[in-house]
Design a protein around this motif. Structure first.
Motif, PDB file in Angstrom:
ATOM      1  N   GLU A 108       0.843  -1.194   0.000  1.00 60.38           N
ATOM      2  CA  GLU A 108       0.000   0.000   0.000  1.00 60.38           C
ATOM      3  C   GLU A 108       0.878   1.244   0.000  1.00 60.38           C
ATOM      4  OE1 GLU A 108      -2.644   0.072   3.315  1.00 60.38           O
ATOM      5  OE2 GLU A 108      -3.605  -1.802   2.764  1.00 60.38           O
ATOM      6  N   GLN A 109       0.321   2.323  -0.593  1.00 64.06           N
ATOM      7  CA  GLN A 109       0.999   3.609  -0.553  1.00 64.06           C
ATOM      8  C   GLN A 109       0.546   4.315   0.725  1.00 64.06           C
ATOM      9  OE1 GLN A 109       3.313   4.835  -2.490  1.00 64.06           O
ATOM     10  NE2 GLN A 109       3.321   3.004  -3.769  1.00 64.06           N
ATOM     11  N   LEU A 110       1.417   4.437   1.628  1.00 61.46           N
ATOM     12  CA  LEU A 110       1.073   5.074   2.887  1.00 61.46           C
ATOM     13  C   LEU A 110       1.370   6.563   2.803  1.00 61.46           C
ATOM     14  CD1 LEU A 110       2.596   2.519   5.420  1.00 61.46           C
ATOM     15  CD2 LEU A 110       0.223   2.715   4.703  1.00 61.46           C
ATOM     16  N   GLU A 111       0.466   7.353   3.374  1.00 56.95           N
ATOM     17  CA  GLU A 111       0.691   8.795   3.431  1.00 56.95           C
ATOM     18  C   GLU A 111       1.335   9.119   4.768  1.00 56.95           C
ATOM     19  OE1 GLU A 111      -2.453  11.414   2.387  1.00 56.95           O
ATOM     20  OE2 GLU A 111      -3.271   9.983   0.954  1.00 56.95           O
ATOM     21  N   LEU A 112       2.537   9.598   4.694  1.00 55.14           N
ATOM     22  CA  LEU A 112       3.263   9.953   5.904  1.00 55.14           C
ATOM     23  C   LEU A 112       3.137  11.452   6.139  1.00 55.14           C
ATOM     24  CD1 LEU A 112       6.495   7.859   5.336  1.00 55.14           C
ATOM     25  CD2 LEU A 112       4.570   7.291   6.809  1.00 55.14           C
ATOM     26  N   PRO A 113       3.147  11.902   7.367  1.00 55.69           N
ATOM     27  CA  PRO A 113       3.076  13.350   7.633  1.00 55.69           C
ATOM     28  C   PRO A 113       4.345  14.036   7.134  1.00 55.69           C
ATOM     29  CG  PRO A 113       3.471  12.131   9.663  1.00 55.69           C
ATOM     30  CD  PRO A 113       3.232  11.119   8.589  1.00 55.69           C
ATOM     31  N   GLU A 114       4.181  15.335   6.808  1.00 57.43           N
ATOM     32  CA  GLU A 114       5.326  16.092   6.314  1.00 57.43           C
ATOM     33  C   GLU A 114       6.271  16.434   7.450  1.00 57.43           C
ATOM     34  OE1 GLU A 114       4.515  19.464   3.900  1.00 57.43           O
ATOM     35  OE2 GLU A 114       2.804  18.463   2.963  1.00 57.43           O
ATOM     36  N   VAL A 115       7.524  16.501   7.107  1.00 56.50           N
ATOM     37  CA  VAL A 115       8.544  16.848   8.092  1.00 56.50           C
ATOM     38  C   VAL A 115       8.556  18.360   8.225  1.00 56.50           C
ATOM     39  CG1 VAL A 115      11.008  16.743   8.626  1.00 56.50           C
ATOM     40  CG2 VAL A 115       9.896  14.841   7.449  1.00 56.50           C
ATOM     41  N   PRO A 116       8.527  18.888   9.434  1.00 55.53           N
ATOM     42  CA  PRO A 116       8.526  20.356   9.586  1.00 55.53           C
ATOM     43  C   PRO A 116       9.827  20.963   9.062  1.00 55.53           C
ATOM     44  CG  PRO A 116       8.644  19.266  11.736  1.00 55.53           C
ATOM     45  CD  PRO A 116       8.490  18.212  10.702  1.00 55.53           C
ATOM     46  N   SER A 117       9.699  22.133   8.442  1.00 52.66           N
ATOM     47  CA  SER A 117      10.880  22.785   7.882  1.00 52.66           C
ATOM     48  C   SER A 117      11.449  23.830   8.836  1.00 52.66           C
ATOM     49  CB  SER A 117      10.530  23.434   6.540  1.00 52.66           C
ATOM     50  OG  SER A 117       9.500  24.373   6.745  1.00 52.66           O
ATOM     51  N   GLU A 118      10.764  24.116   9.902  1.00 50.33           N
ATOM     52  CA  GLU A 118      11.237  25.116  10.855  1.00 50.33           C
ATOM     53  C   GLU A 118      12.387  24.528  11.681  1.00 50.33           C
ATOM     54  OE1 GLU A 118       7.885  25.986  13.248  1.00 50.33           O
ATOM     55  OE2 GLU A 118       6.638  26.515  11.537  1.00 50.33           O
TER      56      GLU A 118
END
Length: 142
Positions: A108-118
């Motif tokens: 399955e293609q899992l949607e991972l949360p985005e990594v914060p850029s701050e």
């Protein structure tokens, strides 16, 4: 007079030889008695041990020992079965189902949360609430 002294000397030598033989015989007799006493103690110990073994044999028969061993083996086998159930040993079907589920999850293609850029905040040093006090001096009593 010389002949009388030689006879007296020979008599005393024979008397000494007889005395030494008697002492030797007495020493041998004492050793034999001591050895016999030790043998008696050993025999008495063997007798007591034999009586003890006979009493133990009366208490436990071979059939009873075999029964106890059999019960112990049955209990061990039963405990092994319980351990297997508690450990969750899986059947072949369970393992196949788990492998299928794993394959489905990995495909399955899992949607991972985005990594914060701050940037991460810097760590603020903590202030220690304990103050350094001077140690009191020790004064020797006079």
């Amino acid at each position: 007079k010389a002949l009388l002294l030689l006879k007296k000397k020979r008599y005393q030598e024979q008397l000494l030889d007889k005395t030494e033989n008697q002492i030797s015989n007495l020493e041998r007799m004492v050793q034999d008695i001591e050895f016999t006493q030790i043998e008696m103690k050993v025999i008495e110990g063997l007798k007591i041990g034999n009586e003890c073994l006979n009493k133990m044999h009366q208490v436990m028969s071979i059939e009873e020992v075999e029964r106890i061993i059999g019960e112990t083996q049955d209990a061990v086998e039963y405990q092994r079965q319980i351990d297997e159930l508690l450990a969750g040993s899986l059947t072949e079907e369970d393992e196949d189902a788990i492998l299928e589920e794993l394959n489905a999850i990995t495909q399955e293609q899992l949607e991972l949360p985005e990594v914060p850029s701050e940037p991460l905040p810097e760590k603020i040093p903590e202030v220690s609430p304990i103050k350094n006090r001077p140690k009191p001096e020790l004064v020797a009593a006079s």
